[in-house]
Enzyme design. Sequence first.
Site, mmCIF file in Angstrom:
data_model
loop_
_atom_site.group_PDB
_atom_site.id
_atom_site.type_symbol
_atom_site.label_atom_id
_atom_site.label_comp_id
_atom_site.label_asym_id
_atom_site.label_seq_id
_atom_site.Cartn_x
_atom_site.Cartn_y
_atom_site.Cartn_z
ATOM 1 N N ILE A 75 15.238 12.175 -32.497
ATOM 2 C CA ILE A 75 16.094 11.448 -31.546
ATOM 3 C C ILE A 75 15.187 10.947 -30.423
ATOM 4 O O ILE A 75 14.653 11.746 -29.648
ATOM 5 C CB ILE A 75 17.208 12.327 -30.930
ATOM 6 C CG1 ILE A 75 18.152 12.885 -32.002
ATOM 7 C CG2 ILE A 75 18.012 11.488 -29.910
ATOM 8 C CD1 ILE A 75 19.290 13.732 -31.449
ATOM 9 N N ASP A 76 14.979 9.634 -30.414
ATOM 10 C CA ASP A 76 14.226 9.043 -29.293
ATOM 11 C C ASP A 76 15.275 8.580 -28.284
ATOM 12 O O ASP A 76 16.124 7.760 -28.610
ATOM 13 C CB ASP A 76 13.385 7.871 -29.782
ATOM 14 C CG ASP A 76 12.448 7.409 -28.687
ATOM 15 O OD1 ASP A 76 11.754 8.263 -28.097
ATOM 16 O OD2 ASP A 76 12.430 6.201 -28.391
ATOM 17 N N THR B 224 16.630 11.367 -25.991
ATOM 18 C CA THR B 224 17.469 12.578 -25.958
ATOM 19 C C THR B 224 18.254 12.670 -24.656
ATOM 20 O O THR B 224 19.415 13.099 -24.656
ATOM 21 C CB THR B 224 16.608 13.840 -26.154
ATOM 22 O OG1 THR B 224 15.987 13.771 -27.443
ATOM 23 C CG2 THR B 224 17.433 15.104 -26.063
ATOM 24 N N GLU C 248 8.060 15.479 -33.503
ATOM 25 C CA GLU C 248 8.119 15.843 -32.077
ATOM 26 C C GLU C 248 8.530 17.287 -31.873
ATOM 27 O O GLU C 248 7.897 18.047 -31.132
ATOM 28 C CB GLU C 248 9.105 14.926 -31.345
ATOM 29 C CG GLU C 248 9.287 15.342 -29.884
ATOM 30 C CD GLU C 248 10.286 14.505 -29.125
ATOM 31 O OE1 GLU C 248 10.965 13.653 -29.717
ATOM 32 O OE2 GLU C 248 10.378 14.694 -27.900
ATOM 33 N N ASP D 246 10.162 11.014 -34.716
ATOM 34 C CA ASP D 246 10.911 11.357 -33.515
ATOM 35 C C ASP D 246 12.377 11.383 -33.939
ATOM 36 O O ASP D 246 12.976 10.326 -34.155
ATOM 37 C CB ASP D 246 10.660 10.304 -32.423
ATOM 38 C CG ASP D 246 11.258 10.741 -31.101
ATOM 39 O OD1 ASP D 246 10.832 10.197 -30.057
ATOM 40 O OD2 ASP D 246 12.157 11.606 -31.091
ATOM 41 N N ASP E 47 6.884 8.554 -30.200
ATOM 42 C CA ASP E 47 7.778 7.613 -29.496
ATOM 43 C C ASP E 47 7.524 6.166 -29.918
ATOM 44 O O ASP E 47 8.439 5.348 -29.913
ATOM 45 C CB ASP E 47 7.553 7.703 -27.976
ATOM 46 C CG ASP E 47 8.008 9.020 -27.383
ATOM 47 O OD1 ASP E 47 7.270 9.579 -26.545
ATOM 48 O OD2 ASP E 47 9.091 9.498 -27.758
HETATM 49 O O1 LIG Z 1 13.830 11.287 -26.064
HETATM 50 P P1 LIG Z 1 12.441 11.617 -26.440
HETATM 51 O O2 LIG Z 1 12.176 11.627 -27.922
HETATM 52 O O3 LIG Z 1 11.934 12.827 -25.776
HETATM 53 O O4 LIG Z 1 11.491 10.404 -25.950
HETATM 54 C C1 LIG Z 1 11.597 9.865 -24.657
HETATM 55 C C2 LIG Z 1 10.620 10.545 -23.719
HETATM 56 O O5 LIG Z 1 10.875 11.911 -23.691
HETATM 57 C C3 LIG Z 1 10.773 9.960 -22.337
HETATM 58 O O6 LIG Z 1 9.823 10.567 -21.495
HETATM 59 C C4 LIG Z 1 10.563 8.475 -22.308
HETATM 60 O O7 LIG Z 1 10.825 7.948 -21.064
HETATM 61 C C5 LIG Z 1 11.490 7.821 -23.289
HETATM 62 O O8 LIG Z 1 11.208 6.442 -23.304
HETATM 63 C C6 LIG Z 1 11.272 8.402 -24.677
HETATM 64 O O9 LIG Z 1 12.079 7.728 -25.576
HETATM 65 MG MG LIG Z 2 10.809 10.034 -28.078
HETATM 66 MG MG LIG Z 3 12.716 12.765 -29.391
#
Ligand SMILES: O=P(O)(O)O[C@H]1[C@H](O)[C@@H](O)[C@H](O)[C@@H](O)[C@@H]1O
Ligand SMILES: [Mg+2]
Ligand SMILES: [Mg+2]
Length: 294
Positions: free
Chosen positions: A101-102, A104, A79, A99, A229
């Site tokens: 950190i899913d 963030t 990512e 990813d 994701d």
């Molecule tokens: O936290 P990240 O890796 O950016 O992924 C999230 C995403 O950016 C958001 O738009 C979504 O709503 C989340 O479900 C993802 O986990």
């Molecule tokens: Mg994510």
């Molecule tokens: Mg992320």
Amino acid sequence: LHAPRTPHAAMADWTDCLDFGISLAKQASEAVLTAFNRQKEVKLKSSPADLVTETDQRVEKMLISAIRKRYPQHRFIGEESVAAGEPLELTDRPTWIIDPIDGTVNFVHRFPFVAISIAFTVNKQTEFGIVYSCVEDKLFHAQRGRGAFLNGEPLHVSGQEDISRCVVVTEIGAERDDLALSTLTSNIFRLLKLPVHGVRALGTAAVDMCQVATGGADAYYHIGMHCWDIAASAIIVKEAGGVVTDTDEFDMMSRRVIAASSSSVANRISQVVRAFPCRRDCGGAPGANGGAAL
Ligand SMILES: O=P(O)(O)O[C@H]1[C@H](O)[C@@H](O)[C@H](O)[C@@H](O)[C@@H]1O
Ligand SMILES: [Mg+2]
Ligand SMILES: [Mg+2]
């Protein structure tokens, strides 16, 4: 038809890569948890709600350099590497989709649902997926044809076939334009009016989708997420006996997904939920589907 299209497929068993991936996910989780309660420097990406921190970037670099050292021929879709300008291209080569950190936004706010998501594809087919929900200390994983597990215990979907008896998980992502927000909120309105038992969102697509694999939720849908994701949690749901689809075939690059306990629930959701136009992550024709049903 099943002859390996490339020499990589000849190595049918990728367990060594899976075991290495799990050990790295645990290492990465330690780094995330160390930073979880600390002050964070936050930068914005595609919108005021699309955040990134130094920990996202550092964890992804750690994962990729450790994997590259052990498997120098392998490719990566990360990512934060893509955000920094790396090309997003899925080839037949063994590829790690990461990813770091899913969730963030959750990480920045100390909302306790953050995950490391690692998927591995060969010939564009997912061989395994790992989702480590760090604060919960829940390690979800699945290997193609060998089942799905949570901390080593087998997982199975609920098998629910009646949409009116479902808990449905979704996300309102980082989009803040009127079309996306009106589409996403009207989707939730229509689902609630069916009615369904409930709609939930944890703030991490990967952990959301893993709830379908545990049977704790019966369906998940998302429009606008990226391949990193959901690439890992998709195989976890499938190996737990679930259905992962879109309009027809699941296409991890389409930025639309429906994961469900049964095809009847998946079909009902695809009738109710509408998409908004999203540029594909890569490959195929540019994302169409302007507001049509999924
Ligand atoms: O936290 P990240 O890796 O950016 O992924 C999230 C995403 O950016 C958001 O738009 C979504 O709503 C989340 O479900 C993802 O986990
Ligand atoms: Mg994510
Ligand atoms: Mg992320």
